[in-house]
Design an enzyme around this catalytic site. Sequence first.
Site, PDB file in Angstrom:
ATOM      1  CD  GLU A 153      -2.749  -1.147   2.449  1.00 39.69           C
ATOM      2  OE1 GLU A 153      -2.813  -0.388   3.349  1.00 39.69           O
ATOM      3  OE2 GLU A 153      -3.690  -2.318   2.563  1.00 39.69           O
ATOM      4  CG  HIS A 230     -10.018  -6.038   0.600  1.00 40.38           C
ATOM      5  ND1 HIS A 230      -9.998  -7.383   1.302  1.00 40.38           N
ATOM      6  CD2 HIS A 230      -8.484  -5.671   0.745  1.00 40.38           C
ATOM      7  CE1 HIS A 230      -8.521  -7.563   1.692  1.00 40.38           C
ATOM      8  NE2 HIS A 230      -7.903  -6.521   1.482  1.00 40.38           N
ATOM      9  CG  ASP A 260     -12.420  -9.587   1.470  1.00 46.29           C
ATOM     10  OD1 ASP A 260     -12.817  -8.316   0.894  1.00 46.29           O
ATOM     11  OD2 ASP A 260     -11.689  -9.571   2.597  1.00 46.29           O
TER      12      ASP A 260
END
Length: 444
Positions: A153, A230, A260
Amino acid sequence: MFRRLTAGAALLAAALGLAGPASAAEAPLRDLADARGIYLGTAVTGGRLTGGYADTAAAQFGSVTPGNEMKWGSVEPVRGQFSWTGADRVVDFAEAHGQEVRGHTLVWHSQLPSWVENGTWTPDALRAVMTDHVTTEVGRYKGRVDHWDVVNEPLNEDGTLRRSVFGATLGESYIADAFRAARAADPAARLYVNDYSTDGLGAKSDGMYALVERLLAQGVPIDGVGFQAHLILGQVPSTLEANLRRFAELGVDVAITELDVRMTLPATDAKLAQQKADYAAVTRACLAVTRCAGLTVWGFTDSDSWIPDFFPGQGAATPYDESLNPKPAYAGIAEALGPVTPPGPAGCAAAYAVQSQWGGGFTGQVTVRNTGTAPLTGWKVTWEYPAGQRVTQAWNAGVTQTGTTVTATHLAYNGTVPAGGSTVFGFNASWTGANPPPPTLTCS
């Protein structure tokens, strides 16, 4: 490296009368993925690796990622004092079950110990601390971790460099330093940069693309780009496959690293059906890109998901429910992975497009698609220009021109195209008077 069991090994076990799935439809996800040439992994919590949780993780997944056990705050909470218990537990589990390990993560702005995040650093001092940490952790697991998320990130939402303690003190150079330290500590491990909200085309993924271009131009040993994925129910980016492919065409691997799909609770049959479609879509996007190494779900059971703690009122984001029962999402992954179509003939088709044009010049792009049912190994595209156009520059293919005949051939990294997959190459060319497209393209 410790590798997953191959589909061939599963077949051998069946032939020897060992316990195994009764049919291809019941084959574990890890075997279905292996048969398609990718890994299917999951993040795990080391302290839960017992009982049914451990049994499911071992049976269904060919790769494991420690959810928290390898992060800086976990392994070096005090400067120079390392705690390896949690990370060792996950790596030992993977080795015992023939699984790969994805190391997560070496340098990240979050979950840092206070002594790093709140220290007063000169650039030289912080660089030394960071590279020492990377060298120590990667060196401890040399030969035991297959992939490392070296830097996690690093970007803001607009694609610019995040002003973390590393970015603010060292600028972008910290990324290259971390990768070089990791390569020196384990030359065989595959090294990734990993981020969220980069799954589809957009400002942040453009920023990541430019960052990877710069790192490669500097000779930084970056092997891959991780896309966290995500996702929100029903919002798989329509440009996911194209985005993965453009990074792969830079010459790096790509991977879905933290998948997910969250929904507003309660879960309903309609929501679970949409989630099944979303998981299948992401799996198919990976399969369609030659250099997609694999896919990791971020926790395989809803009882081990981070979503409810960070998104109140949302959850049910994983392929298994809280009682370790497979949900429709599990079937979505399985159906996308298999059964494998029996080998058949490869097919090759090419499409020509002008991307932009100006006085005397233009940029073109050709998409090469495998229309068959077997991998296309090596390709060549030829065409005749009807109005004297001349190719002046090309990328992602070797392009030559003799008279009006243009011939483009694959490069080492994009010569194999999976069934149903595609790759693209581009070029600049000149024109005079008119710029009609070639009437036909021959692809072989």
